[in-house]
Design an enzyme around this catalytic site. Structure first.
Site, PDB file in Angstrom:
ATOM      1  N   ASP A 180      -9.551  30.976 -65.273  1.00 25.39           N
ATOM      2  CA  ASP A 180      -9.161  31.354 -63.918  1.00 25.39           C
ATOM      3  C   ASP A 180      -7.659  31.225 -63.713  1.00 25.39           C
ATOM      4  OD1 ASP A 180      -9.860  32.461 -61.503  1.00 25.39           O
ATOM      5  OD2 ASP A 180     -10.352  30.552 -60.540  1.00 25.39           O
ATOM      6  N   VAL A 228      -8.614  23.444 -48.026  1.00 22.97           N
ATOM      7  CA  VAL A 228      -7.771  22.384 -48.579  1.00 22.97           C
ATOM      8  C   VAL A 228      -6.908  21.825 -47.458  1.00 22.97           C
ATOM      9  CG1 VAL A 228      -6.055  21.769 -50.313  1.00 22.97           C
ATOM     10  CG2 VAL A 228      -7.720  23.578 -50.801  1.00 22.97           C
ATOM     11  N   GLY A 282      -4.772  25.619 -46.867  1.00 23.74           N
ATOM     12  CA  GLY A 282      -5.227  26.920 -47.339  1.00 23.74           C
ATOM     13  C   GLY A 282      -6.727  26.925 -47.550  1.00 23.74           C
TER      14      GLY A 282
END
Length: 369
Positions: A218, A99, A92
């Site tokens: 986050d 990644v 991804g």
């Protein structure tokens, strides 16, 4: 109301479920602030008791990880592990970079995140991530295996999470799909609540056990990773901030749709910032909707705004349930989950109502034990 109290009570509440950027540069992290520790032996004992009672997510492995040090890799080692970052190994891509799935010489399967030097996040986020995950260890935080700071290369190496992110499973399904493959089957209510509980425990550790407290900043479905048993682990700590809490952040960070309004308006950073984001995440788990979805009609694009009228009326809680669940959930559990989400999303002006709910939730928890 102190958001950390909310997180502690959330852990108690979920145990009862029946299932099984423009602006100024932010200040550098002072080295004196990097003395993270467990706050007390009694807190550690409480956490261990919760983990033992839950009996899930590999508490023993988390304890072992706490004694391990992040390893410094060379770029060549990670290039070899990912077959020179071959496209077939790509898992991804996010704000930090791409990644890749890799295999170390030891045989361990890992996820390798490579910094995009032209991307939104940079060296500061890389340093924060390495420091945070080298010092923080919990069964609901992703484990940092190592890092690479070889020349201009910046890479992070994590334990491999076989099922990807919560967003991959929860938010990519079409409600009209009648015949789904096993790989895209809707998450059960029990699994959703197990994920919610794990995320709450991760936040509780950051807010209550880490000393000084850590504000994650986050929390979102794409940052909640799942292992092969659907155990959730919080990831991406590049935006995390160490206490003292209550500071005004000169640079508002986070993801639109998950950020607390008071943080967006004034930059006031407290643990309540994370608690609000948890409320949004919990709404995603209940509804199966994205926090922000531009493909929906304008009044439904922002999840919190769409859900607000139903959150205020207990008789409408069932309208929030994901149609893919087909009603397969205990009515009492749905009401409790929606009530917790509403509690997390409310303004400080509603603290009295929150306290009343917390007292009731604590009584429910006592009756469950």
């Amino acid at each position: 109301m102190d958001g950390s109290i909310v997180v502690v009570i959330m852990v108690g509440c979920f145990a009862c479920f029946r299932p099984a950027s423009a602006g100024e540069e932010e200040e550098e992290v002072p080295s004196s602030a990097l003395r993270l520790s467990c706050s007390s032996s009694s807190t550690r004992r409480r956490n261990q008791q919760r983990q033992a009672a839950a009996g899930e997510c590999g508490g023993d492995a988390a304890s072992r990880n706490a004694t391990e040090r992040a390893r410094a890799f060379t770029y060549g080692e990670l290039a070899a592990a990912t077959d020179n970052f071959r496209a077939e190994c790509l898992l991804g891509e996010g704000g930090f970079g791409r990644v890749y799935r890799g295999r170390l010489e030891s045989g361990q399967v890992v996820a390798v995140k490579q910094l995009d030097r032209e991307g939104a996040q940079g060296n500061r986020e890389f340093v924060v991530e390495v420091l945070m995950l080298s010092l923080l260890h919990h069964q609901n935080l992703v484990n940092l295996v190592g890092y690479c700071a070889d020349g201009e290369q910046r890479l992070l190496v994590y334990e491999y999470m076989a099922l990807g992110s919560l967003a991959d499973h929860l938010l990519l399904l079409l409600p009209s799909s009648e015949h789904q493959s096993s790989s895209t089957r809707a998450l059960s209510w029990e699994t959703r609540m197990r994920v919610a509980l794990g995320a709450a425990r991760g936040l509780e550790y950051l807010h209550e056990t880490a000393n000084p407290p850590v504000i994650y900043r986050d929390l979102k479905s794409s940052n909640v990773l799942l292992d092969d048993a659907f155990c959730p682990k919080l990831s991406d700590f590049g935006l995390a901030k160490l206490g003292p809490v209550g500071d005004r952040s000169p640079r508002v960070m986070g993801t639109y749709g998950y950020c607390a309004p008071e943080y967006v308006r004034a930059g006031n950073l407290t643990v309540k910032t994370d608690v609000y984001s948890f409320g949004v995440l919990l709404l995603e788990l209940v509804t199966g909707r994205r926090a922000v979805d531009s493909s929906r009609p304008l009044p439904e694009q922002l999840l919190v705004s769409w859900a607000r009228p139903m959150l205020r009326d207990g008789k409408r809680y069932r309208e929030l349930a994901d149609p893919l669940l087909r009603g397969n959930f205990p009515e009492r559990d749905l009401k409790q989950a929606v009530a917790v989400a509403a509690m997390c999303l409310q303004d400080e002006a509603d603290a009295a109502m929150t306290l009343a709910y917390l007292a009731e939730a604590a009584a429910d928890q006592a009756s469950c034990s």
